[in-house]
Design a protein around this motif. Structure first.
Motif, PDB file in Angstrom:
ATOM      1  N   SER A  30      -9.413  11.327  56.001  1.00  0.00           N
ATOM      2  CA  SER A  30      -9.709  11.725  57.284  1.00  0.00           C
ATOM      3  C   SER A  30      -8.433  10.772  58.441  1.00  0.00           C
ATOM      4  O   SER A  30      -8.752  10.900  59.535  1.00  0.00           O
ATOM      5  CB  SER A  30     -10.629  10.254  57.041  1.00  0.00           C
ATOM      6  N   GLN A  31      -7.494  10.166  58.106  1.00  0.00           N
ATOM      7  CA  GLN A  31      -6.433   8.930  58.957  1.00  0.00           C
ATOM      8  C   GLN A  31      -5.411  10.111  58.526  1.00  0.00           C
ATOM      9  O   GLN A  31      -4.520  10.232  59.285  1.00  0.00           O
ATOM     10  CB  GLN A  31      -5.989   7.779  57.998  1.00  0.00           C
ATOM     11  N   SER A  77     -19.141  10.703  56.880  1.00  0.00           N
ATOM     12  CA  SER A  77     -19.048  10.267  58.039  1.00  0.00           C
ATOM     13  C   SER A  77     -20.412   9.400  58.269  1.00  0.00           C
ATOM     14  O   SER A  77     -21.454  10.453  58.256  1.00  0.00           O
ATOM     15  CB  SER A  77     -19.146  10.983  58.903  1.00  0.00           C
ATOM     16  N   VAL A 114     -15.587   6.926  53.352  1.00  0.00           N
ATOM     17  CA  VAL A 114     -15.527   7.259  55.086  1.00  0.00           C
ATOM     18  C   VAL A 114     -14.213   8.276  55.698  1.00  0.00           C
ATOM     19  O   VAL A 114     -13.790   8.568  56.760  1.00  0.00           O
ATOM     20  CB  VAL A 114     -16.284   5.965  55.447  1.00  0.00           C
ATOM     21  N   ASN A 115     -13.013   6.404  55.801  1.00  0.00           N
ATOM     22  CA  ASN A 115     -11.706   6.782  56.141  1.00  0.00           C
ATOM     23  C   ASN A 115     -11.045   6.733  54.817  1.00  0.00           C
ATOM     24  O   ASN A 115     -10.359   5.875  55.133  1.00  0.00           O
ATOM     25  CB  ASN A 115     -11.908   5.026  57.351  1.00  0.00           C
ATOM     26  N   MET A 166     -15.534  14.757  55.108  1.00  0.00           N
ATOM     27  CA  MET A 166     -16.230  14.576  56.685  1.00  0.00           C
ATOM     28  C   MET A 166     -17.562  14.108  56.417  1.00  0.00           C
ATOM     29  O   MET A 166     -18.474  13.611  57.222  1.00  0.00           O
ATOM     30  CB  MET A 166     -16.326  15.526  57.049  1.00  0.00           C
ATOM     31  N   SER A 215     -11.057  17.653  53.021  1.00  0.00           N
ATOM     32  CA  SER A 215     -11.414  17.646  54.431  1.00  0.00           C
ATOM     33  C   SER A 215     -12.416  17.187  54.563  1.00  0.00           C
ATOM     34  O   SER A 215     -13.479  16.306  55.321  1.00  0.00           O
ATOM     35  CB  SER A 215      -9.600  17.436  54.964  1.00  0.00           C
ATOM     36  N   LEU A 216     -13.493  18.909  54.964  1.00  0.00           N
ATOM     37  CA  LEU A 216     -14.215  18.752  55.812  1.00  0.00           C
ATOM     38  C   LEU A 216     -15.200  18.083  54.667  1.00  0.00           C
ATOM     39  O   LEU A 216     -16.392  17.948  55.229  1.00  0.00           O
ATOM     40  CB  LEU A 216     -14.589  20.344  56.334  1.00  0.00           C
TER      41      LEU A 216
END
Length: 200
Positions: free
Chosen positions: A19-20, A187, A13-14, A184, A180-181
């Protein structure tokens, strides 16, 4: 169960890279081959986990009692630099080919914002030592996963004919954005797990 939540959240998730957006330099620089990506992932995992333990202890038992919190960043960088030197010496003796493959990116772990970022995040999130270790190790696994998957995609890209305008760093950045997408999509998983465990 809280540790399982930290584990899954930090990896998927992170994700520290996707994500970060921390640790982008080695993500783009050491992701040409899967072997090199795995080696870098292992080196970062070792440094990240060990540095988080040491920095947590330094913050809790040295900086906080003496009121020296303003020296946090300086102290953490010194700890990380020492650990990276140790990893460099070990790799040079144990695996010279991997040491050569990682090249300049090995000493750059010292300035990898992911390592320093995690050390500071565990203090900001007020984690205890065990939670800090779980978070650091999970983050390192997420880093290694993103790096290895990206390296695999780049190896496949080298076998296909890419349009001239997209060759080089252009296709690499587009691929990183798509990856990266894809991440996501995870999430909300941590929120669902919290509800299942009755934590929210």
């Amino acid at each position: 169960m809280e540790y399982l939540l930290i584990f899954i959240s930090a990896i998927f998730v992170n994700n520290i890279i996707l994500s970060q957006f921390l640790g982008i330099c080695p993500f783009l620089g050491v992701s040409r081959k899967i072997d090199t990506a795995l080696g870098m992932g292992a080196a970062v995992a070792f440094v990240l986990t060990l540095s988080t333990i040491v920095t947590w202890l330094v913050q809790t038992y040295v900086l906080n009692p003496l009121g020296l919190q303003y020296l946090q960043t300086l102290a953490f960088i010194l700890v990380i630099a020492t650990l990276v030197q140790m990893v460099e010496i070990i790799l040079k003796k144990v695996s010279p080919p991997l040491y050569q493959a990682l090249g300049i990116f090995l000493p750059l772990i010292t300035t990898n914002c992911a390592v320093l970022g995690v050390a500071i995040l565990v203090i900001q999130k007020d984690f205890n030592l065990l939670s800090s270790i779980v978070y650091a190790f999970s983050t390192a696994l997420g880093f290694a996963l993103a790096l290895t998957v990206f390296a695999g995609i780049r190896e496949q890209l080298s076998l296909v004919q890419v349009p001239k305008g997209m060759q080089g760093m252009a296709i690499v950045l587009v691929t990183a954005g798509l990856l990266s997408l894809a991440f996501m999509g995870f999430s909300g998983v941590d929120l669902g797990l919290r509800q299942m465990m009755g934590l929210q």
